[in-house]
Design an enzyme around this catalytic site. Sequence first.
Site, PDB file in Angstrom:
ATOM      1  CG  HIS A  31      -2.071  -0.903   1.124  1.00  0.00           C
ATOM      2  ND1 HIS A  31      -3.365  -0.487   1.282  1.00  0.00           N
ATOM      3  CD2 HIS A  31      -2.145  -2.225   0.845  1.00  0.00           C
ATOM      4  CE1 HIS A  31      -4.180  -1.509   1.118  1.00  0.00           C
ATOM      5  NE2 HIS A  31      -3.468  -2.584   0.856  1.00  0.00           N
ATOM      6  CE1 TYR A  82      -5.140   3.538   8.864  1.00  0.00           C
ATOM      7  CE2 TYR A  82      -5.586   3.514  11.220  1.00  0.00           C
ATOM      8  CZ  TYR A  82      -4.872   3.050  10.130  1.00  0.00           C
ATOM      9  OH  TYR A  82      -3.898   2.109  10.317  1.00  0.00           O
ATOM     10  N   PRO A  86      -3.790  -0.010  18.900  1.00  0.00           N
ATOM     11  CG  PRO A  86      -5.586  -1.384  18.314  1.00  0.00           C
ATOM     12  CD  PRO A  86      -4.978  -0.661  19.469  1.00  0.00           C
ATOM     13  CE  LYS A 131       4.634   2.958  13.480  1.00  0.00           C
ATOM     14  NZ  LYS A 131       4.218   2.353  12.214  1.00  0.00           N
ATOM     15  CE1 TYR A 165      -1.019   3.408   9.631  1.00  0.00           C
ATOM     16  CE2 TYR A 165      -0.117   2.775   7.488  1.00  0.00           C
ATOM     17  CZ  TYR A 165      -1.060   2.619   8.499  1.00  0.00           C
ATOM     18  OH  TYR A 165      -2.039   1.661   8.375  1.00  0.00           O
TER      19      TYR A 165
HETATM   20  P1  FAD Z   1       2.395 -12.212  21.200  1.00  0.00           P
HETATM   21  O1  FAD Z   1       1.967 -12.252  19.798  1.00  0.00           O
HETATM   22  O2  FAD Z   1       1.381 -11.917  22.240  1.00  0.00           O
HETATM   23  O3  FAD Z   1       3.058 -13.632  21.505  1.00  0.00           O
HETATM   24  C1  FAD Z   1       3.332 -14.070  22.808  1.00  0.00           C
HETATM   25  C2  FAD Z   1       3.246 -15.589  22.858  1.00  0.00           C
HETATM   26  O4  FAD Z   1       3.604 -16.033  24.147  1.00  0.00           O
HETATM   27  C3  FAD Z   1       1.833 -16.081  22.591  1.00  0.00           C
HETATM   28  O5  FAD Z   1       1.849 -17.076  21.601  1.00  0.00           O
HETATM   29  C4  FAD Z   1       1.390 -16.627  23.951  1.00  0.00           C
HETATM   30  O6  FAD Z   1       0.480 -17.700  23.825  1.00  0.00           O
HETATM   31  C5  FAD Z   1       2.708 -17.042  24.554  1.00  0.00           C
HETATM   32  N1  FAD Z   1       2.702 -17.086  26.011  1.00  0.00           N
HETATM   33  C6  FAD Z   1       2.076 -16.248  26.878  1.00  0.00           C
HETATM   34  N2  FAD Z   1       2.301 -16.619  28.140  1.00  0.00           N
HETATM   35  C7  FAD Z   1       3.080 -17.726  28.100  1.00  0.00           C
HETATM   36  C8  FAD Z   1       3.622 -18.580  29.079  1.00  0.00           C
HETATM   37  N3  FAD Z   1       3.402 -18.361  30.381  1.00  0.00           N
HETATM   38  N4  FAD Z   1       4.390 -19.613  28.690  1.00  0.00           N
HETATM   39  C9  FAD Z   1       4.620 -19.841  27.355  1.00  0.00           C
HETATM   40  N5  FAD Z   1       4.107 -19.064  26.375  1.00  0.00           N
HETATM   41  C10 FAD Z   1       3.348 -18.027  26.748  1.00  0.00           C
HETATM   42  N6  FAD Z   1      -1.357  -4.809  16.604  1.00  0.00           N
HETATM   43  C11 FAD Z   1      -1.599  -4.104  15.499  1.00  0.00           C
HETATM   44  O7  FAD Z   1      -0.677  -3.460  14.970  1.00  0.00           O
HETATM   45  N7  FAD Z   1      -2.869  -4.131  14.946  1.00  0.00           N
HETATM   46  C12 FAD Z   1      -3.902  -4.880  15.492  1.00  0.00           C
HETATM   47  O8  FAD Z   1      -4.997  -4.902  14.972  1.00  0.00           O
HETATM   48  C13 FAD Z   1      -3.663  -5.615  16.653  1.00  0.00           C
HETATM   49  N8  FAD Z   1      -4.642  -6.358  17.242  1.00  0.00           N
HETATM   50  C14 FAD Z   1      -4.360  -7.054  18.397  1.00  0.00           C
HETATM   51  C15 FAD Z   1      -5.352  -7.803  19.037  1.00  0.00           C
HETATM   52  C16 FAD Z   1      -5.100  -8.491  20.241  1.00  0.00           C
HETATM   53  C17 FAD Z   1      -6.194  -9.289  20.915  1.00  0.00           C
HETATM   54  C18 FAD Z   1      -3.810  -8.405  20.797  1.00  0.00           C
HETATM   55  C19 FAD Z   1      -3.504  -9.128  22.117  1.00  0.00           C
HETATM   56  C20 FAD Z   1      -2.823  -7.678  20.146  1.00  0.00           C
HETATM   57  C21 FAD Z   1      -3.075  -6.988  18.947  1.00  0.00           C
HETATM   58  N9  FAD Z   1      -2.079  -6.230  18.277  1.00  0.00           N
HETATM   59  C22 FAD Z   1      -2.348  -5.539  17.175  1.00  0.00           C
HETATM   60  C23 FAD Z   1      -0.725  -6.176  18.740  1.00  0.00           C
HETATM   61  C24 FAD Z   1       0.159  -7.195  18.022  1.00  0.00           C
HETATM   62  O9  FAD Z   1      -0.596  -8.306  17.640  1.00  0.00           O
HETATM   63  C25 FAD Z   1       1.256  -7.541  19.008  1.00  0.00           C
HETATM   64  O10 FAD Z   1       2.018  -6.370  19.222  1.00  0.00           O
HETATM   65  C26 FAD Z   1       2.151  -8.690  18.575  1.00  0.00           C
HETATM   66  O11 FAD Z   1       1.422  -9.891  18.601  1.00  0.00           O
HETATM   67  C27 FAD Z   1       3.374  -8.781  19.483  1.00  0.00           C
HETATM   68  O12 FAD Z   1       4.045  -9.966  19.264  1.00  0.00           O
HETATM   69  P2  FAD Z   1       4.751 -10.723  20.454  1.00  0.00           P
HETATM   70  O13 FAD Z   1       5.396 -11.912  19.821  1.00  0.00           O
HETATM   71  O14 FAD Z   1       5.544  -9.782  21.247  1.00  0.00           O
HETATM   72  O15 FAD Z   1       3.581 -11.194  21.433  1.00  0.00           O
HETATM   73  C1  DHB Z   2      -4.968  -3.349  10.782  1.00  0.00           C
HETATM   74  C2  DHB Z   2      -4.794  -3.197  12.135  1.00  0.00           C
HETATM   75  C3  DHB Z   2      -4.440  -1.972  12.636  1.00  0.00           C
HETATM   76  O1  DHB Z   2      -4.265  -1.825  13.955  1.00  0.00           O
HETATM   77  C4  DHB Z   2      -4.261  -0.892  11.808  1.00  0.00           C
HETATM   78  O2  DHB Z   2      -3.937   0.317  12.341  1.00  0.00           O
HETATM   79  C5  DHB Z   2      -4.425  -1.037  10.454  1.00  0.00           C
HETATM   80  C6  DHB Z   2      -4.782  -2.288   9.941  1.00  0.00           C
HETATM   81  C7  DHB Z   2      -5.347  -4.671  10.262  1.00  0.00           C
HETATM   82  O3  DHB Z   2      -5.548  -5.593  11.063  1.00  0.00           O
HETATM   83  O4  DHB Z   2      -5.480  -4.822   9.038  1.00  0.00           O
END
Ligand code: FAD
Ligand code: DHB
Length: 385
Positions: free
Chosen positions: A72, A196, A288, A292, A380
């Site tokens: 995009h 947005y 979100p 980021k 962004y």
């Molecule tokens: P995570 O993806 O959370 O991975 C952590 C892992 O550790 C998971 O698989 C979990 O099961 C595991 N874990 C937890 N506790 C334990 C334990 N005790 N022992 C072993 N394993 C464990 N960001 C955006 O930019 N846009 C979005 O739309 C967006 N939507 C989101 C929706 C939700 C519900 C959440 C929670 C987050 C969202 N985010 C979004 C943020 C983005 O998804 C996260 O920043 C990203 O997943 C971070 O990655 P991570 O690997 O640090 O953590």
């Molecule tokens: C999506 C999620 C976001 O948080 C955002 O700012 C833009 C797009 C997505 O899930 O596509």
Amino acid sequence: MRTQVAIIGAGPAGLLLSHLLHLRGISSVVLERRSRDYVERRIRAGVLEQGTVDTLIEAGVGERMLREGLPHHGIELRYGGAGHRIPFEKLVPGRAITVYGQQEVVKDLIAARLAAGGDLRFEVEDVALHDLESQPYVTFGGERLDCDVIAGCDGFHGVSRPSIPEDVLTVFEKEYPFAWLGILADVAPSSEELIYTRTERGFALHSMRSPTVSRFYLQVPPDARLEDWPDERIWEELRIRLESVPGFTLATGEITERGITPMRSFVAEPMQYGKLYLAGDAAHIVPPTGAKGLNLAVADVRVLTQALAAYFADGSTDLLDGYSEACLKRVWRAQHFSWWMTTLLHTFEDDDAYMRRLQLSYLDYVTSSEAAATTLAENYVGLPF
Ligand code: FAD
Ligand code: DHB
């Protein structure tokens, strides 16, 4: 059992770290509480910054993303009855974002780790971290994993951050008075670019996953429950908020996934203690709106990989010692940008007429001043890694 790096969590942070370490000849074991199927289906983020895309390509796991991801070159801000395009190609030439679901990144990384004989343990129970200051080890399900270093990549609700003594950490936190209701629907996107939208009824976002799958988010009250949001209500509200410019019609389809996400800003400093290093959501959360969260997790892991590579090459600890400081600069930039985008586009119940006018005036500024639009675009698509 022994490894060089014990990685807690198989989200994007843990899996990418394990893969990047493997490319440098460093061994790791990934311990994940959930099943493989669960982490591969978990629908979350979708926007990959240029630096994230480049990282995945360089690491040899970008092939499917390059084939199926959607590049995009702009986004639309919609408010006050009109749409305004923020053109990345003009404001930040050569930089763009790619829309590719987080769970697809996770699938690609799991496939790459397994193909290389990586040690990923799913459905492990009772993970606990020990002896962080000297000879660290991890226990889980009756087993013991000895290691040189532990990487806490287990997200906001994991065990790693709470394993650090409370008086060592400084926590910065902000809760927002709303949540996002997100859906995935089997319908072609109604727009080529992300929209947005700010309306008096609240924020809405039109995103996508493929030419036949759309992703939407609605600002809802913080205590909203899915059972109060039947399909018709979701589509009706999306229509009202998105069909706010002449000639735009929202196409609807079958909703295949739905969830409610609370909105929070959070940073724990420092992102390390003894031989434990936190990366991704384990150390920081952003609302979100700026897309980021996932990108910050990738940025942390890049810094940690370099530091660990130096450490295992010749025992030097300079980069490891400076890990938290190196990450926090980007983390706080993303904190500010995410807070700013959230404040610009959501309606706050407490806001009076004056604050609402200020918000609209700021939106007018961002969409009419090239300097202000460039600030948005640059953040962004992501500052260079
Ligand atoms: P995570 O993806 O959370 O991975 C952590 C892992 O550790 C998971 O698989 C979990 O099961 C595991 N874990 C937890 N506790 C334990 C334990 N005790 N022992 C072993 N394993 C464990 N960001 C955006 O930019 N846009 C979005 O739309 C967006 N939507 C989101 C929706 C939700 C519900 C959440 C929670 C987050 C969202 N985010 C979004 C943020 C983005 O998804 C996260 O920043 C990203 O997943 C971070 O990655 P991570 O690997 O640090 O953590
Ligand atoms: C999506 C999620 C976001 O948080 C955002 O700012 C833009 C797009 C997505 O899930 O596509």
